[in-house]
Every structure is written in C-alpha cells, then in structure tokens.
Design a protein around this motif. Structure first.
Motif, PDB file in Angstrom:
ATOM      1  N   GLN A   1       0.817  -1.087  -0.215  1.00 22.69           N
ATOM      2  CA  GLN A   1       0.171   0.133  -0.084  1.00 22.69           C
ATOM      3  C   GLN A   1       0.774   1.116   0.143  1.00 22.69           C
ATOM      4  N   ILE A   2       2.053   1.275   0.686  1.00 21.52           N
ATOM      5  CA  ILE A   2       3.043   2.424   0.889  1.00 21.52           C
ATOM      6  C   ILE A   2       3.476   2.471  -0.670  1.00 21.52           C
ATOM      7  N   GLY A   3       3.863   1.326  -1.260  1.00 28.26           N
ATOM      8  CA  GLY A   3       4.300   1.535  -2.560  1.00 28.26           C
ATOM      9  C   GLY A   3       3.516   1.946  -3.481  1.00 28.26           C
ATOM     10  N   LEU A   4       2.260   1.815  -3.478  1.00 29.32           N
ATOM     11  CA  LEU A   4       1.214   2.404  -4.271  1.00 29.32           C
ATOM     12  C   LEU A   4       1.176   3.843  -4.289  1.00 29.32           C
ATOM     13  N   GLU A   5       1.234   4.432  -3.025  1.00 31.84           N
ATOM     14  CA  GLU A   5       1.228   5.687  -2.672  1.00 31.84           C
ATOM     15  C   GLU A   5       2.198   6.540  -3.749  1.00 31.84           C
ATOM     16  N   ARG A   6       3.157   5.595  -4.276  1.00 33.59           N
ATOM     17  CA  ARG A   6       4.201   6.294  -5.271  1.00 33.59           C
ATOM     18  C   ARG A   6       4.041   6.401  -6.754  1.00 33.59           C
ATOM     19  N   TYR A   7       2.502   5.950  -6.934  1.00 39.39           N
ATOM     20  CA  TYR A   7       2.174   5.846  -8.134  1.00 39.39           C
ATOM     21  C   TYR A   7       2.242   7.347  -9.051  1.00 39.39           C
ATOM     22  N   PRO A   8       2.673   7.036 -10.157  1.00 39.93           N
ATOM     23  CA  PRO A   8       3.057   6.093 -10.950  1.00 39.93           C
ATOM     24  C   PRO A   8       4.145   5.268 -11.065  1.00 39.93           C
ATOM     25  N   GLU A   9       5.194   5.800  -9.990  1.00 40.85           N
ATOM     26  CA  GLU A   9       6.449   4.929  -9.996  1.00 40.85           C
ATOM     27  C   GLU A   9       5.903   3.447  -9.473  1.00 40.85           C
ATOM     28  N   MET A  10       6.301   2.435 -10.196  1.00 37.96           N
ATOM     29  CA  MET A  10       5.755   1.068  -9.583  1.00 37.96           C
ATOM     30  C   MET A  10       6.898  -0.032  -9.421  1.00 37.96           C
ATOM     31  N   SER A  11       7.934   0.579  -9.467  1.00 36.17           N
ATOM     32  CA  SER A  11       9.418  -0.569  -9.336  1.00 36.17           C
ATOM     33  C   SER A  11       9.296  -1.078  -7.860  1.00 36.17           C
ATOM     34  N   GLY A  12       8.919  -0.165  -7.145  1.00 37.87           N
ATOM     35  CA  GLY A  12       9.093  -0.658  -5.424  1.00 37.87           C
ATOM     36  C   GLY A  12       8.070  -1.687  -5.046  1.00 37.87           C
ATOM     37  N   PRO A  13       6.601  -1.789  -5.709  1.00 41.25           N
ATOM     38  CA  PRO A  13       5.897  -2.743  -5.398  1.00 41.25           C
ATOM     39  C   PRO A  13       6.310  -4.061  -6.124  1.00 41.25           C
ATOM     40  N   ASP A  14       6.734  -3.951  -7.384  1.00 47.33           N
ATOM     41  CA  ASP A  14       7.159  -5.063  -8.205  1.00 47.33           C
ATOM     42  C   ASP A  14       8.291  -5.861  -7.434  1.00 47.33           C
ATOM     43  N   GLU A  15       9.270  -4.985  -6.888  1.00 51.55           N
ATOM     44  CA  GLU A  15      10.538  -5.583  -6.272  1.00 51.55           C
ATOM     45  C   GLU A  15       9.800  -6.365  -4.765  1.00 51.55           C
ATOM     46  N   LEU A  16       9.016  -5.751  -4.175  1.00 44.95           N
ATOM     47  CA  LEU A  16       8.592  -6.219  -2.740  1.00 44.95           C
ATOM     48  C   LEU A  16       7.682  -7.670  -3.097  1.00 44.95           C
ATOM     49  N   ILE A  17       7.137  -7.470  -4.419  1.00 46.89           N
ATOM     50  CA  ILE A  17       6.296  -8.924  -4.632  1.00 46.89           C
ATOM     51  C   ILE A  17       7.113 -10.051  -5.050  1.00 46.89           C
ATOM     52  N   ARG A  18       8.493  -9.774  -5.768  1.00 50.19           N
ATOM     53  CA  ARG A  18       9.189 -10.790  -6.053  1.00 50.19           C
ATOM     54  C   ARG A  18       9.857 -11.269  -4.762  1.00 50.19           C
ATOM     55  N   TYR A  19      10.213 -10.309  -3.671  1.00 48.23           N
ATOM     56  CA  TYR A  19      11.001 -10.905  -2.498  1.00 48.23           C
ATOM     57  C   TYR A  19       9.982 -11.661  -1.773  1.00 48.23           C
ATOM     58  N   ARG A  20       8.780 -11.305  -1.753  1.00 45.64           N
ATOM     59  CA  ARG A  20       7.665 -11.917  -1.183  1.00 45.64           C
ATOM     60  C   ARG A  20       7.470 -13.274  -1.457  1.00 45.64           C
ATOM     61  N   ASN A  21       7.282 -13.390  -2.785  1.00 41.46           N
ATOM     62  CA  ASN A  21       7.124 -14.552  -3.385  1.00 41.46           C
ATOM     63  C   ASN A  21       8.398 -15.658  -3.299  1.00 41.46           C
ATOM     64  N   GLU A  22       9.485 -14.989  -3.151  1.00 40.21           N
ATOM     65  CA  GLU A  22      10.856 -15.942  -2.995  1.00 40.21           C
ATOM     66  C   GLU A  22      10.864 -16.405  -1.499  1.00 40.21           C
ATOM     67  N   HIS A  23      10.241 -15.739  -0.478  1.00 41.14           N
ATOM     68  CA  HIS A  23      10.403 -15.754   0.798  1.00 41.14           C
ATOM     69  C   HIS A  23       9.300 -16.399   1.614  1.00 41.14           C
ATOM     70  N   ASN A  24       8.135 -16.419   0.983  1.00 40.22           N
ATOM     71  CA  ASN A  24       6.767 -16.775   1.732  1.00 40.22           C
ATOM     72  C   ASN A  24       6.027 -17.665   0.871  1.00 40.22           C
ATOM     73  N   PRO A  25       6.175 -18.989   0.620  1.00 44.38           N
ATOM     74  CA  PRO A  25       5.736 -19.753  -0.445  1.00 44.38           C
ATOM     75  C   PRO A  25       4.106 -19.705  -0.477  1.00 44.38           C
ATOM     76  N   VAL A  26       3.363 -19.252   0.587  1.00 46.18           N
ATOM     77  CA  VAL A  26       1.957 -19.191   0.633  1.00 46.18           C
ATOM     78  C   VAL A  26       1.544 -18.632  -0.611  1.00 46.18           C
ATOM     79  N   PHE A  27       2.269 -17.441  -0.949  1.00 43.62           N
ATOM     80  CA  PHE A  27       1.907 -16.780  -2.199  1.00 43.62           C
ATOM     81  C   PHE A  27       1.704 -17.342  -3.524  1.00 43.62           C
ATOM     82  N   THR A  28       2.553 -18.668  -3.564  1.00 42.95           N
ATOM     83  CA  THR A  28       2.961 -19.055  -4.711  1.00 42.95           C
ATOM     84  C   THR A  28       2.369 -20.410  -4.798  1.00 42.95           C
TER      85      THR A  28
END
Length: 702
Positions: A292-319
């Motif tokens: 949600q904090i990353g979305l506040e920086r719209y239209p810059e979306m690199s932060g949310p993309d990077e966080l999702i990649r990190y999250r999916n690598e470290h928390n398999p519940v999402f994948t």
C-alpha cells in the motif's frame, strides 16, 4: 547431539524465514536415532509444521499422530494440533464424525471448542453453531474467539438480546484482545453497548489502566488492541516506549509499522515493516501494508514489483497451488498492483483466487468455468446465473456488463434489493432477483433461511432457492466476469484508455425525473442558468485507514469560490457539523432524499445535475450510470491507479461518463517524496476547471 541441535535450530530458522527447501534439507541432516526423547518430540513438531507449510496435510497428520503415540504425557497438546490439521485434510462429514468422538472424550477443552466452532461458521452451519455456543460460550467465558463467533451469529440474526448478553459477558471477563477489538470496532457505530465496551477496552489497554485487569496482555498486544479501535496515537506511545526499553520483538515493529501507516507516517511505517519482512518473511500483514505504501508512489511502480518478487521468494503461501492449479491465497494487493500498472486482466485473474471463487470452481466446475473460458462467447445459447457480490457502488458501476450478455442467452441476475426496480427497467431482457447480502459491519437481517449452503462467504450473497437451482443453469458468473469478458475483446485485453463509455445505461423512473426536473429548475432571466453541481466527499464507513482515501467537507472550500455554480450535497449519513457547514456556505441540502436507501430517487435527482464532483460512492456511480458527467477527485492513489492504470490520459477506464482530476504529483513529489497525498491540489484543480466550464457557458450565451 550438538550437531543435531545445530541442524534443528537451522531448520526452525529456515522455516520461520519461509525457506522450506532449506528447512527440509536441515532436518534430513539430523541423526534422528541419536536424539533424546525430548529432542525427538521437538523434531516431530518441526517436521509437522514444515509439512503443513508445504501444503502436505496428510504427512503433517501422520507426524502429529506419531507424536501422540510416542509421548502420552503430551497427548493433549498433540491432539489439539491433530484436530486442527484434521479439519483441513478431511471432508466435512469425516471432520464432524471425528468431532463427535473427540468431544465425548474431551468435553471441556477450550481450544478444541474454538476449532470446532470456527469450522461450523465457515461451513455455514449456523444453526449448529448457535446451539453449540449456547452450551460452550458460558463455559469458556474468557475465550475471545467464541465471543466473536457468538457476537457474529447474533449480528447476522439481528438478535439484540443475545448480542447484548455477549457484550455483557465480554465486559465482565475483560476480554481485551485484538480479535475482540476488531469485532467491537465494526459494531460500535451501530450499537451503544459496543461503543461502551470499546471505551472500556481503551481504558484497560491504556498505560494508566490497573495492571491486574490486563495481566494476559503484554505491551504489544495492548497497542494492537488500541490500534484496532483507531486509537493510533495511544498505540504508538506504548510501542515507542516498549521498543526503546526492550528493543522489542519483531511483532512490536510490525504493530508500530501498521500504526504509523494508519497515522499517515509512510516513511516511518516503511522502515519498521522492512525490518519485519527481513526478520520474519512469513508476516503477511507487513507485505500488505508495504505494498500500500508502494502504491502511494504511483505512477512509479518499481517498488511494489520488487517487494512482490521478494515476498514470493520468501513466503511460499503466495505461490503455492492446489490440485486445481489455483492459489490458496487471495492476493488482493498483488491484484491492485497489476491494475495500477494497467494489467487489468491479470488483476482480475488474481481476484479469481478468492475463497468464494475457489469454492465454486470445486463445487460447480461445469457451471463456474470462468478461469478456463472467460470469453462472453461461452455464454451463447446458454442459461446463465449472474451473481452480484459487491456493494452498491460496484454493482452500479459494472451493471453495463449486462449489455454484453449474448442476445441468445437466458440470464437470471441477482441484485441488491434497492436496485431491483432500476435494473429491471434498464435491462428488461433479463430477469432480476433481489437478494439481501450480509455485511459484517451493517445491521442487515437476512430473512430467508440459507442453512443448506455449505460456505459462509457464499451464503452471504445468494439465497437458498437460487443455490439449489445452480445445477439447472449451464453457466454461473459473477457480475465482474462479464466486464472482464468485454475487456478481452479490446486492444491489449484491458479497459479502453478513452474511458469506460459514454451515455446512459440506467433509466430512472420518468415520473420522478419530471418531479425533480421541476423542482431543480432555475429561472435564468436572460442570464446563463447556473451549473448544478453535486458534491460527495466521503464514504459512510469511516476509520483511520479509509479516511486516507476521502475528504473532510472543509477541504472542498475552493469549490465554494466558483462563480456561476449551485452546489448540492449528495452525501449520505451527513453529520450535524457537515450539515451546518453546508448551510453556512451555500451548499444545498435535499433533506427529503434518502441517499442511502431510495436509489430510485437518487437516480432521478442526479440525472438533473450538470456535473457531480467527489469520491466514488453509490450516488457518484448512479449519477454516472444515468449519463451525468462526473469528475472523480484524485485524492488517493487508488483514485488514480485503479481508474487510470498506465494511461497518461484523464478518462476513467472503469466508470462511464467519468473523468479523473489528477493532483499535480510531480510538483508535490519533488518538494517532499514521502509527504501525504496532495488531496487539496486535486480539489483546487477541480475548482479551476469548474470555473472555466462556467465561464465558457456564460460566453456562449453572450
């Protein structure tokens, strides 16, 4: 033995970090035969937790059963864990049979009672749940979970006496827990006893409360209770002191990060929550808020993309995927990120992972096949049951999708009862059936019996009669499935950057239209008639989080300065202070309009306006649907990102006849990158454009 302890500690660490393959490898390195009795018990606990995290419920059950057999002195602890796992690894019938056996053996175990009651609720066995709670809630008066379920059942039935009794028990037992606080927060604006209990909880959780009243709560839990009750400053005060004194646990930084976000302190929130996901990558709430904090920086979306990649690598519940290939987790925030990037179909597919969709794909695979066949062509020459499942605003916004249904299909469509007349008149080719929906925070009683529906989320939106008829339909769809089918037909598989559509797709009652046309007519006397402009500034549901997306009425001040415009309040549930502000500043109040419930009149009134300015609400969406031009103020990242995606234009891609009034983000960001979203900038821009519109109208007349 030291080597075993090393590998076991490493396995626990990897498990906490979400690195399940590394955890499994560490367990494999252990010499199990050399373990002590207690070491073997701890090994079985970790191995079972790992199997459960990897989605292998059967293996986890086998490991817990081994523990029950090998360590009779710990059989109660293992039995509770086995029962919790058994619930997810067996059918409802098997679980109910096992429960009967277990409760005959252990009739007074609170944890078992909580697991069983939660299962009854989620399976929509509300009659059984009510009978069970009548027996067990008085027995386990200090169970916050059973209180929440008791209060939920009473709220569903709108049983005032039972709900009052539940609150009385909770107050007597001083149930000051986060779960209870969240329940009370939902109800406090509707019930005086909930408000009284909320104030009591705030007193007990505050620093100056007598310690003996809250011996079961540490400072972090107390702060979380206060945060749940919107006492953000008090929560932060406790957390700051605790972290300074104790260098608090990860949970303290999590709660403080959530509190900072609620207070609008994005930079502080981000710092705390980044520490959390580094130290405890399994914390779902931390990722949600960071996104949600990353979305506040719209239209810059690199932060949310990077966080999702990190999250999916470290928390398999999402994948993790189930046997149907579906995710076991409804990834709301990732879906939002996709919409913000203009990837609307990908965001829509993320929504298809929500529990209700997974349930329908499993129970009615022939009817609910939208993941495999989302195209509208699949509905040709079919009978279709279309379900409305959202609030009024969403239902009105996406009602244009009923135009997309093939001519040769026979559609039965459920709708919010307040919309039945409006929708039936607007789409006479289809049959509309009014279905009351249950909402956790609204005092709505569902009169029909839905006990035969075996999923509580689905029972919220469908009647028993229609549920029983599902097998007689060829297809089953949600309302937004039709809109997504339209997106597939468009370039890029996304809503058009030139706007969702123009014109009207809802038809107000003409008798009401004539009434309000006469009442709102202005006599120009040779001058241009003033622009009639409706204003909406907030939702009815208010809390610290939602207030970030809305306005206070005082923030509309620039619009009051516009010459040649008459302003009307379209705000429902208007407060006394807001009404006084309107009267003293020339904003007209239509006191005889029930903006919440009389949606036929709302449609007629808004059809007579030249323009509506404000935030998305049922009145805004109805105005747009009847063809009135609407300006959505960009007072939050959601107002821009969800409506515009990656478009550099101002046309609303979701709502018809709607334009987005962007704030000047580049100027605001260059001054202070982490400053609050520039709401006032959007309002000032709308006032400027409105004055231009009024001036142009005058010049045409002259």
């Amino acid at each position: 033995m030291r080597v075993n302890k090393h590998w076991h500690a490493l396995a626990d660490l990897y498990l906490a970090m979400g690195k399940y393959e590394h955890a499994a490898a560490s367990l494999d390195r252990m010499q199990v035969r050399d373990l002590s009795q207690n070491g073997f018990r701890l090994y079985l606990i970790t191995a079972a937790r790992l199997a459960q995290a990897q989605g292998d419920t059967r293996k986890a059950l086998d490991l817990v059963q081994r523990r029950r057999a090998a360590f009779p002195e710990h059989i109660l602890e293992a039995t509770v864990e086995y029962y919790r796992l058994y619930r997810h690894g067996h059918s409802d019938a098997e679980f109910m049979e096992f429960s009967d056996i277990l409760f005959r053996t252990l009739p007074s175990h609170q944890l078992l009672a909580e697991i069983y009651a939660q299962h009854l609720y989620e399976s929509n066995m509300l009659a059984k749940l009510k009978a069970f709670l009548q027996l067990y809630h008085p027995r386990f008066r200090r169970s916050g979970k059973l209180f929440v379920l008791e209060a939920t059942c009473a709220w569903i039935d709108q049983d005032d006496a039972r709900l009052a009794n539940a609150f009385e028990i909770a107050r007597h037992e001083k149930l000051v827990t986060r779960q209870v606080a969240e329940m009370v927060q939902r109800l406090r604006q509707h019930r005086p006893d909930a408000e009284e209990f909320a104030q009591e909880m705030i007193r007990l959780a505050s620093d100056d409360a007598p310690a003996e009243n809250i011996t079961r709560l540490d400072p972090v839990q107390r702060a979380w209770v206060l945060l749940s009750l919107d006492e953000v400053d008090a929560a932060l005060a406790i957390l700051d002191t605790h972290i300074e004194r104790e260098n608090g646990p990860v949970l303290a930084f999590l709660v403080r990060g959530l509190a900072h976000h609620a207070a609008g302190n994005s930079a502080q929130s981000e710092a705390d929550l980044k520490l959390v996901v580094k130290e405890a990558p399994q914390q779902v709430l931390a990722y949600r808020t960071l996104l949600q904090i990353g979305l506040e920086r719209y239209p810059e979306m690199s932060g949310p993309d990077e966080l999702i990649r990190y999250r999916n690598e470290h928390n398999p519940v999402f994948t993790r995927r189930d046997k149907l290939g579906r995710s076991g987790f409804h990834d709301v925030e990732a879906g939002q990120v996709m919409w913000f990037k203009g990837q609307y179909m990908e965001g829509y597919r993320a929504k298809l992972q929500k529990q209700t969709c997974v349930y329908l794909a499993t129970k009615f695979p022939a009817q609910y096949n939208v993941l495999e066949k989302p195209e509208l062509a699949d509905l040709e020459q079919k009978s279709v049951l279309v379900l409305g499942d959202d609030g009024v605003s969403d239902e009105v916004r996406y009602a244009y999708g009923y135009r997309m249904l093939p001519e040769n299909c026979r559609a039965v469509i459920t709708c919010e009862p307040r919309l039945h007349g409006l929708l039936s008149r607007s789409f006479p080719r289809h049959e509309f059936i009014a279905v009351t929906r249950r909402w956790p925070d609204l005092p709505i009683k569902v009169e029909d019996n839905r006990s035969g529906i075996d999923n509580v989320d689905f029972a919220r939106i469908i009647s028993q009669d229609l549920f029983d008829r599902i097998p007689t339909f060829d297809r089953l769809r949600f309302q937004q499935d039709l809109v997504a089918g339209r997106w597939l037909r468009q370039p890029g598989g996304a809503p058009c950057t030139e706007g969702a559509g123009t014109g009207a797709f809802l038809k107000p009652d003409q008798k009401l239209v004539r009434k309000w046309k006469s009442r709102m007519r202005f006599r120009a006397n040779g001058a241009a008639a003033p622009l009639k402009v409706g204003l909406i500034w907030r939702s009815a549901l208010q809390n610290a989080r939602r207030s970030r997306q809305y306005l206070k009425i005082e923030q509309l001040a620039p619009l009051l300065e516009v010459k040649g415009a008459v302003l009307y309040s379209l705000q429902y549930d208007i407060s006394e202070d807001e009404a006084a502000f309107c009267k003293s500043n020339g904003i007209r109040l239509l006191d005889d309009v029930d903006w919440r419930n009389d949606l036929e009149t709302v449609a007629a009134v808004t059809s007579q306006l030249d323009l509506v300015i404000g935030i998305s609400s049922s009145s805004y969406e109805i105005a747009a649907a009847v063809g009135t031009e609407c300006w959505l103020l960009g007072v939050s990242p959601e107002a821009l990102g969800l409506r515009l995606g990656d478009s550099d234009k101002d046309f609303d891609r979701i709502t018809w006849n709607s334009r987005i009034i962007r704030p000047d983000l580049p100027a605001a960001r260059s001054a202070a990158p982490d400053a609050p979203w520039p709401k006032e900038n959007a309002v000032a821009r709308a006032a400027e454009l409105l004055q231009q519109r009024s001036n142009a109208r005058d010049s045409k007349l002259n």
